[in-house]
Scaffold this motif. Structure first.
Motif, short mmCIF file in Angstrom:
data_model
loop_
_atom_site.label_atom_id
_atom_site.label_comp_id
_atom_site.label_asym_id
_atom_site.label_seq_id
_atom_site.Cartn_x
_atom_site.Cartn_y
_atom_site.Cartn_z
N GLY A 126 37.69 40.06 40.09
CA GLY A 126 37.95 38.95 39.44
C GLY A 126 37.95 38.91 38.01
O GLY A 126 38.10 37.68 37.20
N THR A 127 37.25 39.85 37.15
CA THR A 127 37.23 39.90 35.81
C THR A 127 38.16 40.82 35.19
O THR A 127 38.41 40.67 33.89
N GLY A 128 38.99 41.54 35.87
CA GLY A 128 39.91 42.33 35.18
C GLY A 128 41.30 41.77 35.15
O GLY A 128 41.63 40.52 35.44
N TYR A 129 42.32 42.69 34.65
CA TYR A 129 43.67 42.22 34.56
C TYR A 129 44.68 42.59 35.68
O TYR A 129 45.71 41.88 35.87
N SER A 130 44.35 43.38 36.42
CA SER A 130 45.16 43.86 37.52
C SER A 130 44.41 44.15 38.81
O SER A 130 45.09 44.94 39.79
N LEU A 143 32.65 40.07 44.28
CA LEU A 143 32.87 38.98 43.25
C LEU A 143 31.96 39.21 42.22
O LEU A 143 30.52 39.47 42.43
N ASP A 144 32.40 39.23 41.01
CA ASP A 144 31.73 39.27 39.62
C ASP A 144 30.43 38.22 39.78
O ASP A 144 30.63 36.89 40.33
N GLY A 145 29.30 38.47 39.40
CA GLY A 145 27.94 37.45 39.39
C GLY A 145 28.38 36.28 38.49
O GLY A 145 27.62 35.43 38.68
N SER A 146 29.22 36.32 37.60
CA SER A 146 29.59 35.09 36.85
C SER A 146 30.07 34.04 37.53
O SER A 146 29.83 32.94 37.18
N PHE A 147 30.99 34.42 38.63
CA PHE A 147 31.51 33.31 39.39
C PHE A 147 30.38 32.84 40.21
O PHE A 147 30.48 31.46 40.52
N ALA A 148 29.46 33.41 40.77
CA ALA A 148 28.41 33.18 41.68
C ALA A 148 27.36 32.21 40.88
O ALA A 148 26.63 31.28 41.61
N ASP A 179 33.87 27.03 39.19
CA ASP A 179 33.40 28.27 39.70
C ASP A 179 33.54 28.11 41.49
O ASP A 179 33.77 29.11 42.17
N GLN A 180 33.19 26.74 41.85
CA GLN A 180 33.57 26.76 43.42
C GLN A 180 35.14 26.83 43.64
O GLN A 180 35.11 27.49 44.90
N GLY A 181 35.94 26.50 42.86
CA GLY A 181 37.17 26.76 43.42
C GLY A 181 37.53 28.32 43.34
O GLY A 181 38.28 28.49 44.07
N ILE A 182 37.14 29.02 42.30
CA ILE A 182 37.58 30.42 42.07
C ILE A 182 36.78 31.08 43.11
O ILE A 182 37.67 31.81 43.89
N ALA A 242 38.56 30.55 46.36
CA ALA A 242 40.16 31.21 46.49
C ALA A 242 39.90 32.75 46.64
O ALA A 242 40.70 33.57 47.45
N LEU A 243 38.90 33.17 45.99
CA LEU A 243 38.71 34.85 46.19
C LEU A 243 38.27 35.02 47.30
O LEU A 243 38.48 36.31 48.18
N VAL A 244 37.09 34.44 48.09
CA VAL A 244 36.90 34.64 49.36
C VAL A 244 37.98 34.30 50.44
O VAL A 244 37.99 35.29 51.42
N ASN A 245 38.85 33.26 50.29
CA ASN A 245 39.89 33.16 51.29
C ASN A 245 40.88 34.48 51.12
O ASN A 245 41.41 34.87 52.19
N LEU A 246 41.10 34.92 49.95
CA LEU A 246 42.14 36.22 49.55
C LEU A 246 41.61 37.23 50.34
O LEU A 246 42.08 37.88 51.05
N GLY A 247 40.17 37.62 50.20
CA GLY A 247 39.69 38.70 50.82
C GLY A 247 39.82 38.68 52.23
O GLY A 247 39.99 39.62 53.03
#
Length: 219
Positions: free
Chosen positions: A161-165, A180-185, A198-201, A204-209
């Motif tokens: 979640g922290t990079g570009y690609s 997931l990077d600790g900054s989101f949690a 942060d909750q939304g991000i 989204a990432l959990v659902n993606l994974g």
């Protein structure tokens, strides 16, 4: 300081002044420890216990990172075999791979040999890759990772979640886990008032994974 450490590092590797500490991964539903991450430390005779920030960049510059990484993986696998429990509930052990380790032509052979010597089942080893480590990964390295995953080894993208690609890596690399990077949690720690962004991000990432069949870990 850096010049002195450079002089000490080769000697430290020769006489094995390195130690592993382990950070657990817990399942949120019941608190069960499902895995641990191996964190290498340097027991410097004069400076005390040094974190990787002090010596990993130097090891990379000096061409020692492959040898150090190999030693970390081997020791982590041996340690993992000693942990109590049945074969089904003992935790996996996770080890970070540096860019030069991923690109090393003997990566597949070395990991396979370490698992064979240690006797650790492949499914109990996880290799963690950061975006900086996988940038420019060639087909030979990707093929080696695919063979390891086919054999049962887990492969995780760290700091997701922290990079570009990152989404590109999900398409091109044989990934089994996302961290997931600790900054989101961080914004979710206040149970009574979590940060909505942060909750939304994170959602989204959990659902993606999960939609890709991946295990998701929050640092």
């Amino acid at each position: 300081d850096r010049l002195e450490l450079r002089g000490d590092l080769q000697h430290a590797l020769a006489i094995d002044q390195f130690a592993l500490h382990y950070q657990p991964t817990a399942r949120l539903s019941d608190g069960t420890i499902t895995g641990v991450e191996a964190l290498v430390r340097w027991r410097h005779p004069e400076r005390g216990l040094l974190s990787p920030d002090w010596f990993i960049p130097l090891a990379e510059q000096m061409g020692l990172i492959v040898a150090l990484g190999r030693r970390v993986i081997e020791r982590a696998c041996v340690d993992a075999l000693r942990w109590k429990g049945t074969d089904e509930d003992r935790p996996f052990v996770s080890v970070n791979l540096a860019a030069r380790q991923i690109q090393h032509p003997a990566l597949l052979q070395e990991i396979t040999a370490i698992l064979r010597r240690s006797g650790l089942p492949a499914r109990r080893l996880q290799l963690e890759l950061t975006e900086s480590a996988v940038m420019g990964t060639d087909e030979v390295a990707v093929a080696a990772l695919r063979k390891l995953v086919t054999a049962g080894v887990r492969v995780a993208i760290d700091d997701f979640g922290t990079g570009y690609s990152n989404l590109t890596y999900l398409r091109t690399l044989p990934v089994t886990d996302l961290k997931l990077d600790g900054s989101f949690a961080h914004g979710l720690r206040r149970a009574d008032d979590p940060d909505p962004v942060d909750q939304g991000i994170v959602a989204a990432l959990v659902n993606l994974g999960h939609s890709l069949g991946l295990t998701v870990t929050a640092e």
